[in-house]
Design a protein around this motif. Structure first.
Motif: not given
Length: 263
Positions: A195-205, A213-221
């Motif tokens: 889901r993060l990949l799909e969101t990031s691909a669609a988002a502005n740079d 993005s939620g990547a940090l919280e998810l990766t910590e878990k």
């Protein structure tokens, strides 16, 4: 091909040995403290993996890495001779990784055409091939060859989210079918990163790398899940075909990604 892989192992051990020597007092403390170089599990994982596979591992490199002294954020006083040694190390590493990339491409082609059998997933070979290309890009950047050297350095968050997603898929596929709870958790992490990949691909740079993005919280878990996994595998409490050093490896990569996100 096994003999070739052994050759690359020994050559990269030599490269790593030189890098450790040149890193004393130069590498930032935040890198050494992040758990991306070594973890509390690495030495035991190397010892167990060497015993289980018969592949010799230079464990002295891990001991030396643990003794490294870091520096604070201020730039080090880079002596001319040290700078020259680092540049030569990068040149030697570049020449070696080019050969490793060609080896992995040949292996992937052999597996894809059913001329080579391996217990590794084809996706895992693609995974480590992408990592080798990123490594090459880092070296080219340090050598000043082109803006970021190549496309692999662009969209770092996309790259590492994909790596984390694939880690979750590999863990799921290498666990014993009876480890239902761990498999379900791994599948959950894979879905979250997808889901993060799909969101990031669609988002502005401009949104890349943002706290939203939620990547940090998810990766910590995910890091915590991996850490528990390494402990369980080393203690022989998890049924799987995951080598201890592979488990430690994916933990170190999560630690690396977390540092990148925090910076």
């Amino acid at each position: 091909m096994a003999r070739e892989a052994e050759f690359f192992l020994r050559q990269f051990e030599r490269i790593l040995s030189r890098a450790i020597t040149l890193s004393q007092g130069v590498v930032r403390c935040c890198v050494l403290d992040s758990g991306e170089v070594v973890t509390e599990f690495t030495d035991c994982a190397e010892q167990q993996t060497q015993r289980l596979t018969g592949i010799r591992i230079d464990r002295a490199l891990t001991a030396r890495a643990l003794r490294l002294r870091g520096r604070e954020c201020a730039e080090p006083d880079m002596r001319r001779d040290l700078a020259m040694q680092v540049r030569q190390l990068n040149r030697d590493a570049l020449a070696l990784v080019e050969r490793l990339i060609a080896f992995k491409e040949r292996l992937l082609s052999g597996v894809g055409s059913c001329d080579v059998f391996t217990a590794n997933y084809p996706l895992l070979i693609e995974h480590i091939l992408r990592e080798a290309r990123l490594y090459r890009a880092y070296i080219l950047q340090m050598l000043g060859r082109g803006e970021y050297a190549c496309r692999e350095l662009q969209n770092s968050e996309l790259f590492w989210n994909r790596i984390m997603m694939e880690h979750a898929l590999f863990i799921c596929g290498l666990l014993d079918p009876t480890e239902c709870e761990l498999i379900e958790t791994s599948n959950g992490f894979a879905a979250d990163y997808k889901r993060l990949l799909e969101t990031s691909a669609a988002a502005n740079d401009r949104m890349m790398g943002s706290a939203d993005s939620g990547a940090l919280e998810l990766t910590e878990k995910f890091r915590d899940f991996k850490r528990a996994g390494v402990a369980g595998i080393e203690a022989c409490k998890i049924r799987s075909i995951i080598l201890p050093l592979l488990a430690d490896h994916v933990l170190r990569e999560a630690n690396h990604y977390i540092r990148i996100l925090e910076e």
